[in-house]
Design an enzyme around this catalytic site. Structure first.
Site, mmCIF file in Angstrom:
data_model
loop_
_atom_site.group_PDB
_atom_site.id
_atom_site.type_symbol
_atom_site.label_atom_id
_atom_site.label_comp_id
_atom_site.label_asym_id
_atom_site.label_seq_id
_atom_site.Cartn_x
_atom_site.Cartn_y
_atom_site.Cartn_z
ATOM 1 N N ARG A 147 0.858 -1.178 0.000
ATOM 2 C CA ARG A 147 0.000 0.000 0.000
ATOM 3 C C ARG A 147 0.893 1.225 0.000
ATOM 4 O O ARG A 147 1.850 1.294 0.775
ATOM 5 C CB ARG A 147 -0.878 -0.017 1.256
ATOM 6 C CG ARG A 147 -1.913 1.078 1.272
ATOM 7 C CD ARG A 147 -2.711 1.078 2.570
ATOM 8 N NE ARG A 147 -2.165 2.022 3.514
ATOM 9 C CZ ARG A 147 -2.843 2.541 4.550
ATOM 10 N NH1 ARG A 147 -4.096 2.159 4.768
ATOM 11 N NH2 ARG A 147 -2.282 3.388 5.372
ATOM 12 N N TYR A 159 -3.324 11.402 6.057
ATOM 13 C CA TYR A 159 -3.621 10.066 6.545
ATOM 14 C C TYR A 159 -2.601 9.066 5.977
ATOM 15 O O TYR A 159 -2.270 9.110 4.795
ATOM 16 C CB TYR A 159 -5.035 9.607 6.128
ATOM 17 C CG TYR A 159 -5.140 8.122 6.289
ATOM 18 C CD1 TYR A 159 -5.285 7.573 7.549
ATOM 19 C CD2 TYR A 159 -4.950 7.271 5.202
ATOM 20 C CE1 TYR A 159 -5.267 6.208 7.733
ATOM 21 C CE2 TYR A 159 -4.934 5.896 5.371
ATOM 22 C CZ TYR A 159 -5.085 5.378 6.643
ATOM 23 O OH TYR A 159 -5.045 4.026 6.817
ATOM 24 N N ASP A 210 -5.302 3.838 0.000
ATOM 25 C CA ASP A 210 -6.448 4.077 0.891
ATOM 26 C C ASP A 210 -6.868 5.548 0.799
ATOM 27 O O ASP A 210 -6.086 6.438 1.140
ATOM 28 C CB ASP A 210 -6.028 3.727 2.337
ATOM 29 C CG ASP A 210 -7.205 3.660 3.295
ATOM 30 O OD1 ASP A 210 -8.294 4.146 2.942
ATOM 31 O OD2 ASP A 210 -7.028 3.122 4.408
ATOM 32 N N HIS A 212 -9.369 6.696 2.549
ATOM 33 C CA HIS A 212 -9.833 6.987 3.908
ATOM 34 C C HIS A 212 -11.066 7.888 3.953
ATOM 35 O O HIS A 212 -11.100 8.915 4.658
ATOM 36 C CB HIS A 212 -8.680 7.554 4.751
ATOM 37 C CG HIS A 212 -8.624 6.947 6.124
ATOM 38 N ND1 HIS A 212 -9.032 7.625 7.246
ATOM 39 C CD2 HIS A 212 -8.242 5.725 6.545
ATOM 40 C CE1 HIS A 212 -8.881 6.833 8.307
ATOM 41 N NE2 HIS A 212 -8.409 5.675 7.907
ATOM 42 N N GLU A 236 -9.110 1.920 -1.801
ATOM 43 C CA GLU A 236 -9.890 1.605 -0.595
ATOM 44 C C GLU A 236 -10.631 2.825 -0.062
ATOM 45 O O GLU A 236 -10.097 3.947 -0.093
ATOM 46 C CB GLU A 236 -8.898 1.097 0.446
ATOM 47 C CG GLU A 236 -9.456 0.881 1.829
ATOM 48 C CD GLU A 236 -8.360 0.441 2.798
ATOM 49 O OE1 GLU A 236 -7.317 -0.076 2.347
ATOM 50 O OE2 GLU A 236 -8.542 0.636 4.008
ATOM 51 N N GLU A 262 -13.805 -1.644 6.401
ATOM 52 C CA GLU A 262 -13.119 -1.838 7.682
ATOM 53 C C GLU A 262 -13.936 -1.310 8.857
ATOM 54 O O GLU A 262 -13.752 -1.766 9.977
ATOM 55 C CB GLU A 262 -11.723 -1.196 7.663
ATOM 56 C CG GLU A 262 -11.745 0.314 7.558
ATOM 57 C CD GLU A 262 -10.354 0.933 7.473
ATOM 58 O OE1 GLU A 262 -9.475 0.337 6.846
ATOM 59 O OE2 GLU A 262 -10.180 2.024 8.039
ATOM 60 N N ARG A 283 -13.735 -5.557 3.345
ATOM 61 C CA ARG A 283 -12.641 -5.413 4.317
ATOM 62 C C ARG A 283 -13.018 -5.693 5.768
ATOM 63 O O ARG A 283 -12.246 -5.429 6.684
ATOM 64 C CB ARG A 283 -12.069 -3.985 4.220
ATOM 65 C CG ARG A 283 -11.561 -3.696 2.875
ATOM 66 C CD ARG A 283 -10.228 -3.047 2.754
ATOM 67 N NE ARG A 283 -9.716 -2.296 3.851
ATOM 68 C CZ ARG A 283 -8.724 -2.719 4.643
ATOM 69 N NH1 ARG A 283 -8.175 -3.897 4.466
ATOM 70 N NH2 ARG A 283 -8.291 -1.938 5.614
ATOM 71 N N GLU A 339 -4.498 -7.423 5.145
ATOM 72 C CA GLU A 339 -3.650 -6.290 5.546
ATOM 73 C C GLU A 339 -2.773 -6.719 6.724
ATOM 74 O O GLU A 339 -3.226 -7.431 7.624
ATOM 75 C CB GLU A 339 -4.526 -5.105 5.967
ATOM 76 C CG GLU A 339 -3.720 -3.886 6.403
ATOM 77 C CD GLU A 339 -4.598 -2.709 6.805
ATOM 78 O OE1 GLU A 339 -5.805 -2.913 7.083
ATOM 79 O OE2 GLU A 339 -4.079 -1.579 6.841
ATOM 80 N N TRP A 402 -12.254 12.111 8.761
ATOM 81 C CA TRP A 402 -10.835 11.785 8.899
ATOM 82 C C TRP A 402 -10.534 10.487 8.184
ATOM 83 O O TRP A 402 -11.273 9.542 8.258
ATOM 84 C CB TRP A 402 -10.424 11.659 10.369
ATOM 85 C CG TRP A 402 -8.969 11.285 10.441
ATOM 86 C CD1 TRP A 402 -7.889 12.104 10.198
ATOM 87 C CD2 TRP A 402 -8.417 9.999 10.746
ATOM 88 N NE1 TRP A 402 -6.723 11.417 10.313
ATOM 89 C CE2 TRP A 402 -7.007 10.107 10.646
ATOM 90 C CE3 TRP A 402 -8.977 8.761 11.055
ATOM 91 C CZ2 TRP A 402 -6.159 9.033 10.851
ATOM 92 C CZ3 TRP A 402 -8.143 7.690 11.276
ATOM 93 C CH2 TRP A 402 -6.734 7.831 11.186
HETATM 94 C C1 GCO Z 1 -6.355 0.766 7.332
HETATM 95 C C2 GCO Z 1 -7.114 1.726 8.160
HETATM 96 C C3 GCO Z 1 -6.466 2.177 9.430
HETATM 97 C C4 GCO Z 1 -7.472 2.970 10.253
HETATM 98 C C5 GCO Z 1 -7.353 2.604 11.691
HETATM 99 C C6 GCO Z 1 -8.359 3.339 12.545
HETATM 100 O O1 GCO Z 1 -6.622 0.709 6.146
HETATM 101 O O2 GCO Z 1 -5.546 0.057 7.896
HETATM 102 O O3 GCO Z 1 -7.674 2.748 7.401
HETATM 103 O O4 GCO Z 1 -5.281 2.876 9.219
HETATM 104 O O5 GCO Z 1 -7.304 4.322 10.097
HETATM 105 O O6 GCO Z 1 -7.517 1.226 11.804
HETATM 106 O O7 GCO Z 1 -8.470 2.773 13.793
HETATM 107 MG MG MG Z 2 -8.289 1.799 5.567
#
Ligand code: GCO
Ligand code: MG
Length: 402
Positions: A147, A159, A210, A212, A236, A262, A283, A339, A402
């Site tokens: 990644r 991020y 990602d 995010h 992602e 996630e 995820r 991951e 975020w």
């Molecule tokens: C990822 C996630 C993490 C989250 C975290 C928040 O893809 O691994 O986005 O980085 O930000 O798990 O608790």
């Molecule tokens: Mg993520």
């Protein structure tokens, strides 16, 4: 066999983890991860005050019945607190079942579908050059899938970009850190990042990214299109996913594979995404999606619709979750990728485990159960420390995702 006792262990060997340990009258015990980053103590209370009293005296072999007892019996369904608590119980019960049978968990699920589990690591840098160095490092460590995240010019923090390259830890303060975000700057920058990665390393690695939860559907569609020449393994969390229908627009415009889930905690969060084939990877993982019992249901629905698994595996999911997820990955027919953010030495010592990384894959041991334990004496040396995830504001001060 009867459940005689259960306890919640909170420990902070570098970051907070919440672990449930279920004991039985035959001396066999099982453990489950209940960590919900930034909201840990809410799950502790849910377990201690409302779940553990209902477990005492039950037969730990009745995993399915206990799952439904906790899900339907609460009346209040779903939600991250409830589902993380149920997940912890479920994981601990599967661990007990494996130990009683003398079999590793993947055997109970249907046996191995593969020899080992392909994982992706996180290459990140403050700028493109630094990110390229990190891609080289992960490639040298043997990773097949990487990644890539980079700081965006004009933004102070982004991020996925960490000071410590191996151990990304976003929950960094006892009150939320405030970051400034600009989607426009990010969108202009990301295609260049991947152009440089492909230019330098060719097409030999699987590359992931990602977003995010920061784009609108039309922005995600455009960025997905811009990234097509670089053949990503996945893009992602391009948009916040409460609105599952929104993925249709993204899907209609780009062939970049989409991954999401996630932060989902039940099958209902992804039912439409899966059945309408709006995503490529789901995820959800053990700790936040109701344990092995519920994750299995999600994966089996996904299998019908060509959607593969790609379990979340950030540092805030404890080695207990990772161990259980790896057994799941060994079995699940529609496995995609796992991951793998490494835990610190301190965390690994608190949670002795029998999985290990080699040549881009995690290899699972054959210890009965999920193969992860907790050293309670060591855990007690690291008391809870409040830690929040950051928040984002736009450049004009508006609150953002975020
Ligand atoms: C990822 C996630 C993490 C989250 C975290 C928040 O893809 O691994 O986005 O980085 O930000 O798990 O608790
Ligand atoms: Mg993520």
């Amino acid at each position: 066999m009867k459940i005689t006792d259960a306890k919640v262990i909170v420990s902070c060997p570098g970051r907070n983890f919440v672990t449930l340990k279920i004991m039985t009258d035959e001396g066999v015990y099982g453990i489950g991860d209940a960590t919900l980053n930034g909201r840990e103590l809410a799950v502790v209370s849910y377990l201690e005050d409302h779940v553990i009293p209902c477990l005492i005296g039950r037969d730990p072999a009745q995993i399915e019945d206990i799952w439904h007892y906790l899900y339907k019996g609460a009346y209040w369904r779903r939600g991250p607190i409830t589902m993380s608590a149920i997940a912890a119980v479920d994981t601990a019960l599967w661990d007990i079942k494996g130990k009683v049978a003398g079999l590793p968990l993947y055997e109970l699920l249907g046996g191995k579908s593969r020899n080992s589990v392909m994982v992706y690591g996180h290459a990140n840098g403050a700028n493109i050059d630094e990110a390229l160095d990190e891609v080289a490092r992960y490639s040298d460590m043997g990773y097949k899938a990487i990644r890539v995240q980079s700081g965006v010019p004009g933004l102070n923090s982004t991020y996925g970009v960490a000071k410590d390259k191996l151990f990304y830890e976003p929950a960094d303060a006892d009150l939320p850190t405030e970051n400034i975000w600009s989607t426009e700057k990010y969108m202009k920058f990301v295609p260049e990042l991947f152009e440089r990665v492909r230019e330098k390393f060719g097409f030999e690695h699987h590359l992931l990214h990602d977003g995010h939860h920061r784009l609108t559907p039309v922005q995600a569609a455009r960025l997905g299109k811009d990234l097509e020449p670089y053949r990503l393994f996945w893009f992602e969390d391009c948009v916040p996913a409460e609105n599952q229908d929104a993925f249709r627009l993204i899907r209609q415009h780009t062939t970049t594979p989409l991954a999401v889930g996630e932060i989902f905690n039940t099958i209902y969060d992804c039912q439409q995404l899966i059945t309408e084939q709006l995503i490529d990877y789901i995820r959800t993982t053990v700790v936040h999606a109701g344990g092995i019992t519920h994750l299995r249901k999600i994966a089996q629905l996904a299998e019908l619709y060509h959607v593969k698994t790609g379990c979340h595996g950030a540092t805030d999911l404890s080695p207990v979750c990772m161990g259980a997820a790896l057994h799941f990955d060994m079995w699940v027919p529609n496995f995609g990728i796992q991951e793998y953010m490494r835990h610190t030495k301190e965390t690994d010592a608190v949670f002795p485990h029998d999985y290990h990384f080699k040549d881009g894959y995690l290899h699972v041991g054959d210890t009965p159960g999920h193969g992860v334990d907790i050293d309670e004496e060591l855990a007690a040396k690291y008391p809870y420390q409040r830690a929040y995830l950051p928040i984002n504001r736009l450049e004009d001060g508006s609150m953002f995702s975020w």
